[in-house]
Write a protein that holds these residues in place. Structure first.
Motif, PDB file in Angstrom:
ATOM      1  N   ARG A 109       5.996  11.375  14.717  1.00  0.00           N
ATOM      2  CA  ARG A 109       6.362  10.315  15.649  1.00  0.00           C
ATOM      3  C   ARG A 109       5.131   9.833  16.415  1.00  0.00           C
ATOM      4  O   ARG A 109       4.180  10.569  16.604  1.00  0.00           O
ATOM      5  N   PHE A 110       5.170   8.565  16.838  1.00  0.00           N
ATOM      6  CA  PHE A 110       4.101   7.947  17.627  1.00  0.00           C
ATOM      7  C   PHE A 110       2.766   7.928  16.874  1.00  0.00           C
ATOM      8  O   PHE A 110       1.698   7.928  17.486  1.00  0.00           O
ATOM      9  N   SER A 111       2.826   7.931  15.568  1.00  0.00           N
ATOM     10  CA  SER A 111       1.598   7.842  14.777  1.00  0.00           C
ATOM     11  C   SER A 111       1.042   6.424  14.841  1.00  0.00           C
ATOM     12  O   SER A 111       1.795   5.444  14.956  1.00  0.00           O
ATOM     13  N   LEU A 112      -0.256   6.309  14.723  1.00  0.00           N
ATOM     14  CA  LEU A 112      -0.919   4.995  14.732  1.00  0.00           C
ATOM     15  C   LEU A 112      -1.250   4.525  13.322  1.00  0.00           C
ATOM     16  O   LEU A 112      -1.854   3.458  13.148  1.00  0.00           O
ATOM     17  N   GLU A 113      -0.882   5.298  12.309  1.00  0.00           N
ATOM     18  CA  GLU A 113      -1.206   4.984  10.922  1.00  0.00           C
ATOM     19  C   GLU A 113       0.069   4.837  10.102  1.00  0.00           C
ATOM     20  O   GLU A 113       1.084   5.491  10.367  1.00  0.00           O
ATOM     21  N   SER A 114       0.004   3.988   9.086  1.00  0.00           N
ATOM     22  CA  SER A 114       1.103   3.911   8.131  1.00  0.00           C
ATOM     23  C   SER A 114       1.191   5.227   7.373  1.00  0.00           C
ATOM     24  O   SER A 114       0.174   5.808   6.990  1.00  0.00           O
ATOM     25  N   HIS A 115       2.406   5.700   7.131  1.00  0.00           N
ATOM     26  CA  HIS A 115       2.544   6.975   6.430  1.00  0.00           C
ATOM     27  C   HIS A 115       3.920   7.100   5.800  1.00  0.00           C
ATOM     28  O   HIS A 115       4.837   6.311   6.088  1.00  0.00           O
ATOM     29  N   ALA A 163       0.836  -1.208   0.000  1.00  0.00           N
ATOM     30  CA  ALA A 163       0.000   0.000   0.000  1.00  0.00           C
ATOM     31  C   ALA A 163       0.869   1.256   0.000  1.00  0.00           C
ATOM     32  O   ALA A 163       0.587   2.228  -0.725  1.00  0.00           O
ATOM     33  N   LEU A 164       1.934   1.248   0.794  1.00  0.00           N
ATOM     34  CA  LEU A 164       2.800   2.422   0.855  1.00  0.00           C
ATOM     35  C   LEU A 164       3.614   2.586  -0.431  1.00  0.00           C
ATOM     36  O   LEU A 164       3.860   3.713  -0.886  1.00  0.00           O
ATOM     37  N   ILE A 165       4.034   1.470  -1.035  1.00  0.00           N
ATOM     38  CA  ILE A 165       4.773   1.553  -2.302  1.00  0.00           C
ATOM     39  C   ILE A 165       3.877   2.136  -3.388  1.00  0.00           C
ATOM     40  O   ILE A 165       4.304   3.005  -4.165  1.00  0.00           O
ATOM     41  N   ARG A 166       2.621   1.680  -3.453  1.00  0.00           N
ATOM     42  CA  ARG A 166       1.699   2.233  -4.457  1.00  0.00           C
ATOM     43  C   ARG A 166       1.430   3.710  -4.203  1.00  0.00           C
ATOM     44  O   ARG A 166       1.375   4.516  -5.136  1.00  0.00           O
ATOM     45  N   GLN A 167       1.259   4.064  -2.936  1.00  0.00           N
ATOM     46  CA  GLN A 167       1.054   5.476  -2.594  1.00  0.00           C
ATOM     47  C   GLN A 167       2.267   6.303  -3.004  1.00  0.00           C
ATOM     48  O   GLN A 167       2.134   7.411  -3.547  1.00  0.00           O
ATOM     49  N   ALA A 168       3.446   5.765  -2.765  1.00  0.00           N
ATOM     50  CA  ALA A 168       4.662   6.470  -3.150  1.00  0.00           C
ATOM     51  C   ALA A 168       4.727   6.658  -4.658  1.00  0.00           C
ATOM     52  O   ALA A 168       5.096   7.736  -5.155  1.00  0.00           O
ATOM     53  N   GLY A 169       4.359   5.624  -5.408  1.00  0.00           N
ATOM     54  CA  GLY A 169       4.366   5.734  -6.856  1.00  0.00           C
ATOM     55  C   GLY A 169       3.426   6.813  -7.353  1.00  0.00           C
ATOM     56  O   GLY A 169       3.754   7.568  -8.278  1.00  0.00           O
ATOM     57  N   GLU A 170       2.257   6.896  -6.738  1.00  0.00           N
ATOM     58  CA  GLU A 170       1.290   7.924  -7.125  1.00  0.00           C
ATOM     59  C   GLU A 170       1.803   9.328  -6.841  1.00  0.00           C
ATOM     60  O   GLU A 170       1.413  10.290  -7.504  1.00  0.00           O
ATOM     61  N   ASP A 199      10.718   8.210  -6.299  1.00  0.00           N
ATOM     62  CA  ASP A 199      11.681   7.384  -7.021  1.00  0.00           C
ATOM     63  C   ASP A 199      12.233   6.260  -6.157  1.00  0.00           C
ATOM     64  O   ASP A 199      12.540   5.176  -6.660  1.00  0.00           O
ATOM     65  N   LEU A 200      12.401   6.530  -4.867  1.00  0.00           N
ATOM     66  CA  LEU A 200      13.083   5.606  -3.962  1.00  0.00           C
ATOM     67  C   LEU A 200      12.381   5.622  -2.613  1.00  0.00           C
ATOM     68  O   LEU A 200      12.185   6.681  -2.027  1.00  0.00           O
ATOM     69  N   ILE A 201      12.001   4.441  -2.128  1.00  0.00           N
ATOM     70  CA  ILE A 201      11.327   4.340  -0.831  1.00  0.00           C
ATOM     71  C   ILE A 201      12.101   3.372   0.058  1.00  0.00           C
ATOM     72  O   ILE A 201      12.587   2.332  -0.411  1.00  0.00           O
TER      73      ILE A 201
END
Length: 681
Positions: free
Chosen positions: A267-273, A39-46, A50-52
């Motif tokens: 920091r201390f987030s409860l969500e992927s980001h 999910a994060l890779i796709r979000q990064a692509g959108e 270039d690099l994650i």
């Protein structure tokens, strides 16, 4: 829809968009973790990334202890790596994930680099912590224990070694390397040698549990490593979801470039980001190019490295840069930093003057006080220097030298300032002497004609300097210069006169945009009442040489109407001299910084009147004039500059300091590059 011009793409100008990923962790569950990664890779692509890079052991979870030795978990990790390689390929992103991998009969803590639908390489952790809360040697083998530099993963044989260098074959400067957590805390991090081998982006996959104060330690290490390696450093640590049996995790993510923080995650987030920033790999290369110490260290300490080539995405995205970009590179946006910079700048100027006075046994200075910004700042510096040397301010001999176009406002401000500061105030009307000289040389103005040419202007400027130098002789003093860095860059001075020549110039290393804030700072810190009032009045006065009388419309001679806004010129000056950027990139950065007056940050106390925007044609036009003046017409003046202290980074144009150039060069190559690569829209 018309195709966008390549100029508008960040990739055209050497930027690589990176993301530090902070996924929610699922303990010992590679399937769920892979879903978070995808999910994060796709979000990064959108978002054009270039690099994650993901945290340490991100596919398995870090704090799972002896579960790392379970066959079922390790086999699932390998299967999910193959799946994520396809996801990264579809998204057009190079992904670096953390995973426990077997090689022979040993288990390694690894960074796995995915690109072009495959595993490009695997980097094992070099240093395994085994102190306090860490027990990694219970499960993992260090990189140095490997028997070969290859690993078989999902049937493919892949490079397996610390210090692998991944280089984009189609994107110059897009070169990166990875290290893992403890590697970063070692006295000699693997990323140091990777940088010496050519890596410009350094990645750290970290777990790094959190305790009080540790976040600050990480930030210091990231900043210092990016500065020491003259590169970029991307750090991401494990966050929410990791086991808190005995530890806690904050998910810190930072991106630094050349010591400066570009981005910091929550920091201390409860969500992927994601924490995203555009890294200027071209600027990193130019910084290394001009730093001989880096090259010497690479030659002496560098080691051969395996280069792993890959193809990076090349679509011409035209979205805005994601990185801090100072409109005023000599004036920080942050109020605390601006206060600190003003403190340092003012004291550098003061100590420079004090040392020169002690060296010459000087007790007096002569200064021309015009009621403008530069002479005001020089006078404030002189006052502080005399106070610290325990010399009377009356020994500062201030002279206002009104000419044919001197306004009553600036003259009255000059007198009010000298009175408020307690210096010796004098006035010499130069008009009779100027008229005599103009008459002697047969100038039309002396015959009653309104001819206000360069001769008319420079007769006045030259006479002012003549008076000041002879007054210095008369009073056993030396002439204090007033010309600033911006004027020296533009050649906006008459050769051999006061804004060019003096016995010592305290302003030569200070940009015009910073001088404004220095005066505000000194006014706020040291002056009240009449002195503060007149200082603020001077700040509100339009910048003018006051050598030509107002026109029929009543408008005064405007410096910025001739040479361009100092805000833009200082922006050009910084990027051209500090990093040697090509003109098209300077234009791109200026457009990104200045195209929207309502966006971004402005330095403290910036008047609303200065909060303006500039479109690309305006930027291009003024940049062309700057390049011509800087490279072709004004170096001969800079080659004969008096002494004065360097104040700002990249801010010395002294022929004995940062900038050395021939006086008879041409600006052609810079003007051609600008014209050929910047659209005229």
């Amino acid at each position: 829809m018309p195709k966008a011009h390549p100029f508008h793409s960040p990739r055209t100008h050497g930027f690589v968009r990176v993301a530090a990923a902070t996924p929610v962790v699922h303990i010992a569950d590679p399937v769920a973790n892979a879903e978070e990664h995808a999910a994060l890779i796709r979000q990064a692509g959108e978002q054009g990334v270039d690099l994650i890079v993901f945290p340490e052991l991100s596919l398995s979870g870090y704090a799972i202890d002896d579960l790392l030795m379970q066959e079922a978990l390790l086999a699932e990790v390998e299967r999910r790596i193959a799946e994520l390689a396809e996801v990264a390929d579809e998204a057009g992103v190079v992904a670096v994930i953390g995973a426990p991998l077997r090689n022979g009969d040993a288990l390694y803590n690894c960074a796995v680099v995915l690109g072009s639908g495959a595993v490009l390489g695997v980097v094992p952790k070099a240093y395994l912590p085994n102190y306090r809360e860490y027990y990694e040697k219970r499960w993992f083998a260090p990189a140095a224990s490997r028997s070969e530099d290859l690993i078989v993963l999902n049937g493919e044989t892949i490079d397996f070694a610390p210090g692998l260098i991944f280089e984009a074959a189609n994107r110059p400067g897009f070169v990166f390397a990875a290290e893992i957590c403890e590697d970063f805390w070692a006295p000699l991090p693997p990323s140091t040698r990777a940088a010496l081998a050519g890596a410009r982006i350094l990645l750290n996959l970290s777990a790094s549990n959190i305790v009080i104060g540790k976040a600050d330690e990480r930030a210091v290490l990231c900043a210092s490593q990016s500065m020491r390696t003259q590169g970029a450093y991307v750090f991401t640590a494990s966050g929410w979801g990791e086991s808190t049996t005995d530890l806690a995790w904050d998910g810190q993510a930072t991106i630094h470039e050349l010591g400066a923080r570009l981005a910091e995650g929550e920091r201390f987030s409860l969500e992927s980001h994601l924490t995203i920033a555009d890294i200027d790999v071209e600027r990193i290369g130019l910084d290394r190019l001009r730093n001989g110490t880096f090259a010497d260290c690479a030659r002496i300490e560098g080691e051969p490295a395996t280069i792993v080539p890959f193809e990076a995405r090349e679509d011409g995205r035209t979205d805005d840069l994601i990185r801090p970009l100072d409109r005023f590179p000599f004036v920080p946006d942050d109020p605390a930093r601006l206060d600190h910079d003003c403190y340092e700048a003012f004291n550098i100027q003061v100590q420079g003057l004090m040392r020169r006075m002690k060296a010459t046994n000087g007790e007096r200075v002569v200064i021309g006080v015009s009621g403008g910004l530069d002479s005001t700042q020089a006078l404030l510096v002189a006052c502080r220097a005399f106070d610290r040397l325990k010399l009377p301010r009356g020994n500062i001999l201030g002279f206002t030298l009104p000419g044919f176009a001197t306004s009553e406002g600036t003259k009255s401000n000059a007198h009010a300032l000298m009175k408020a500061l307690g210096v010796s105030a004098h006035e010499i009307d130069i008009r009779p002497a100027a008229t005599r000289m103009l008459n002697d040389i047969g100038h039309a103005f002396a015959m009653g004609e309104p001819v206000h040419d360069i001769t008319f202007e420079n007769v006045q400027a030259g006479l002012r300097t003549d008076y000041l130098f002879r007054l210095a002789n008369q009073h056993d003093a030396f002439v204090l210069g007033t010309g600033d860095l911006s004027e020296l860059a533009l050649g906006w001075s008459t050769y051999g006169v006061g804004d060019h020549m003096s016995h010592y110039n305290v302003n030569g290393g200070v940009a015009k945009t910073l001088i404004r804030h220095l005066i505000r700072w000194v006014a706020a810190k040291e002056h009240a009442g009449e002195a503060a009032a007149v200082l603020n009045a001077i700040l509100d006065t339009e910048i003018s040489p006051e050598l030509v009388p107002p026109g029929a419309d009543g408008r005064i001679q405007s410096t910025e109407a001739t040479v361009g806004p100092y805000a833009l010129n200082d922006f050009f000056l910084f990027h051209v001299t500090r990093f040697g950027l090509k003109p098209s990139k300077v234009a791109y950065l200026a457009h990104q910084a200045w195209k929207d007056a309502s966006a971004g940050h402005w330095p403290t106390a910036t008047p609303d009147a200065e909060r303006i925007a500039y479109d690309l044609p305006t930027i291009k036009a003024w940049l062309a004039k700057f390049l011509f003046r800087f490279f072709q017409t004004s170096q001969f003046k800079r080659s004969a500059l008096p002494n004065g202290p360097k104040v700002v980074t990249g801010g010395s144009l002294s022929p004995r300091g940062d900038w050395r150039a021939p006086s008879d060069a041409t600006a052609r190559v810079w003007l051609d590059e600008l014209e050929g690569n910047v659209p005229g829209e």
